[in-house]
Design a protein around this motif. Structure first.
Motif, PDB file in Angstrom:
ATOM      1  N   ILE A  28     -24.442  10.011  -7.440  1.00 46.73           N
ATOM      2  CA  ILE A  28     -24.065  11.494  -7.885  1.00 46.73           C
ATOM      3  C   ILE A  28     -23.488  11.541  -9.330  1.00 46.73           C
ATOM      4  CG2 ILE A  28     -23.597  13.859  -7.576  1.00 46.73           C
ATOM      5  CD1 ILE A  28     -25.537  13.089  -5.425  1.00 46.73           C
ATOM      6  N   VAL A  29     -24.162  12.129 -10.161  1.00 47.24           N
ATOM      7  CA  VAL A  29     -23.555  12.462 -11.566  1.00 47.24           C
ATOM      8  C   VAL A  29     -23.103  14.097 -11.722  1.00 47.24           C
ATOM      9  CG1 VAL A  29     -23.743  12.622 -14.146  1.00 47.24           C
ATOM     10  CG2 VAL A  29     -24.868  10.728 -12.783  1.00 47.24           C
ATOM     11  N   PHE A  30     -21.895  14.284 -11.337  1.00 46.86           N
ATOM     12  CA  PHE A  30     -21.253  15.550 -11.175  1.00 46.86           C
ATOM     13  C   PHE A  30     -21.205  16.288 -12.389  1.00 46.86           C
ATOM     14  CE2 PHE A  30     -17.959  18.825 -10.044  1.00 46.86           C
ATOM     15  CZ  PHE A  30     -18.793  19.238  -8.872  1.00 46.86           C
ATOM     16  N   ARG A  31     -21.766  17.496 -12.683  1.00 48.77           N
ATOM     17  CA  ARG A  31     -21.681  18.071 -13.891  1.00 48.77           C
ATOM     18  C   ARG A  31     -20.698  19.399 -13.523  1.00 48.77           C
ATOM     19  NH1 ARG A  31     -24.176  14.917 -17.277  1.00 48.77           N
ATOM     20  NH2 ARG A  31     -26.301  14.254 -16.597  1.00 48.77           N
ATOM     21  N   ARG A  70     -19.189  28.541  -6.707  1.00 48.45           N
ATOM     22  CA  ARG A  70     -19.043  28.409  -8.230  1.00 48.45           C
ATOM     23  C   ARG A  70     -19.975  29.508  -8.603  1.00 48.45           C
ATOM     24  NH1 ARG A  70     -20.490  22.482  -8.965  1.00 48.45           N
ATOM     25  NH2 ARG A  70     -20.066  22.154  -6.567  1.00 48.45           N
ATOM     26  N   GLU A 107     -27.817  18.543  -2.481  1.00 47.40           N
ATOM     27  CA  GLU A 107     -28.052  17.106  -2.964  1.00 47.40           C
ATOM     28  C   GLU A 107     -27.330  15.849  -2.271  1.00 47.40           C
ATOM     29  OE1 GLU A 107     -26.751  16.840  -7.051  1.00 47.40           O
ATOM     30  OE2 GLU A 107     -27.670  14.850  -7.268  1.00 47.40           O
ATOM     31  N   TYR A 108     -25.982  16.625  -1.536  1.00 47.05           N
ATOM     32  CA  TYR A 108     -25.101  16.043  -0.958  1.00 47.05           C
ATOM     33  C   TYR A 108     -24.541  16.279   0.522  1.00 47.05           C
ATOM     34  CZ  TYR A 108     -22.231  18.384  -4.310  1.00 47.05           C
ATOM     35  OH  TYR A 108     -21.626  19.324  -4.947  1.00 47.05           O
ATOM     36  N   LEU A 132     -25.373  25.823 -11.067  1.00 43.53           N
ATOM     37  CA  LEU A 132     -26.123  24.682 -10.959  1.00 43.53           C
ATOM     38  C   LEU A 132     -27.223  24.651 -10.203  1.00 43.53           C
ATOM     39  CD1 LEU A 132     -24.822  21.082 -11.852  1.00 43.53           C
ATOM     40  CD2 LEU A 132     -26.156  21.335  -9.923  1.00 43.53           C
ATOM     41  N   ALA A 134     -29.641  22.178  -8.493  1.00 42.93           N
ATOM     42  CA  ALA A 134     -29.845  20.509  -8.294  1.00 42.93           C
ATOM     43  C   ALA A 134     -31.257  20.439  -7.480  1.00 42.93           C
ATOM     44  CB  ALA A 134     -28.746  19.929  -7.355  1.00 42.93           C
ATOM     45  N   LEU A 162     -30.698  20.336 -13.025  1.00 46.16           N
ATOM     46  CA  LEU A 162     -30.889  18.910 -13.121  1.00 46.16           C
ATOM     47  C   LEU A 162     -32.449  18.509 -12.915  1.00 46.16           C
ATOM     48  CD1 LEU A 162     -27.913  17.602 -10.767  1.00 46.16           C
ATOM     49  CD2 LEU A 162     -27.958  18.357 -13.156  1.00 46.16           C
TER      50      LEU A 162
HETATM   51  N1  LIG Z   1     -24.815  16.824  -9.629  1.00 43.01           N
HETATM   52  C1  LIG Z   1     -24.117  18.124  -9.458  1.00 43.01           C
HETATM   53  N2  LIG Z   1     -22.916  18.359 -10.123  1.00 43.01           N
HETATM   54  C2  LIG Z   1     -22.341  19.500  -9.824  1.00 43.01           C
HETATM   55  N3  LIG Z   1     -22.785  20.299  -9.081  1.00 43.01           N
HETATM   56  C3  LIG Z   1     -23.861  19.878  -7.991  1.00 43.01           C
HETATM   57  N4  LIG Z   1     -24.264  20.546  -6.935  1.00 43.01           N
HETATM   58  C4  LIG Z   1     -25.208  19.899  -6.245  1.00 43.01           C
HETATM   59  N5  LIG Z   1     -25.575  18.693  -7.327  1.00 43.01           N
HETATM   60  C5  LIG Z   1     -24.396  18.630  -8.370  1.00 43.01           C
END
Ligand SMILES: Nc1ncnc2[nH]cnc12
Ligand SMILES: O=P(O)(O)OC[C@H]1O[C@H](OP(=O)(O)OP(=O)(O)O)[C@H](O)[C@@H]1O
Length: 181
Positions: A28-31, A70, A107-108, A132, A134, A162
């Motif tokens: 995972i690339v967390f933004r 968030r 996503e997770y 965000l 995803a 994303l």
């Molecule tokens: N890649 C991601 N970055 C930040 N928040 C998320 N929520 C789900 N996927 C994410």
């Protein structure tokens, strides 16, 4: 110096968003929106960009709904800016009174969202906000909850999308993202 253009404000915000590889899980690339929010100018520009977008696309919005957690950074901010009310969609077990619930995948992992039945009046026009998009699981559940209590979803509005996860394909409403990865 005069006011920056929308494009310049967007570039500024983008430059402040954090990027963490392999968080919270490998692959995972967390933004990280919080990376931008410690900067005063980025906060003002984010407010300006989101509010400007809603004023153009949804001038008749009546309620801003934010997603736990968030999305809460933006629902009250936008409500005060636009003169609407705001409401919260929360993870299971946090909201009092009669609630509607929907389980969703993200996503997770997976989770359950709830919304108070009293939060939205039948026919009320709603914009849903989050940091965000995803996989789209969270916003899909949010749109289902708003509709379950009689709300009309005008748009889902996020700071970041994303693109590779194609989350917007799951959604049957207007979707807008300020920043796309
Ligand atoms: N890649 C991601 N970055 C930040 N928040 C998320 N929520 C789900 N996927 C994410
Ligand atoms: O499009 P999706 O795959 O559904 O993912 C997007 C959601 O994931 C994150 O929230 P998270 O559930 O991690 O909760 P948090 O805001 O409390 O950290 C993010 O803030 C979105 O709400």
């Amino acid at each position: 110096m005069g006011e920056l253009s929308g494009a310049d404000k967007l570039d500024y915000v983008k430059s402040k968003i954090g990027e963490y590889v392999d968080f919270p899980k490998k692959g995972i690339v967390f933004r990280d929106i919080f990376g931008a929010l410690t900067d005063g100018k980025a906060c003002v520009y984010l407010r300006d960009l989101l509010a400007h977008h809603i004023r153009i696309t949804c001038p008749d919005v009546e309620l801003i709904v934010g997603l736990d957690s968030r999305g809460f950074l933006f629902n009250l901010l936008l409500a005060t800016e636009l003169g609407t009310g705001c409401a919260a969609i929360r993870k299971k077990g946090k909201l009092a009174g009669e609630v509607v619930a929907v389980e969703y995948q993200l996503e997770y992992g997976s989770d359950t969202f709830e919304l108070q039945r009293s939060a939205i009046k039948p026919g009320q026009r709603v914009v849903i906000v989050d940091d965000l998009l995803a996989t789209g699981g969270s916003l899909l559940a949010a749109t289902a909850l708003v509709r379950k209590v009689g709300g009309v979803v005008l748009e889902c509005l996020v700071v970041m999308e994303l693109l590779g996860l194609e989350g917007r394909k799951k959604l049957d409403c207007n979707v807008h993202a300020l920043i796309k990865y």
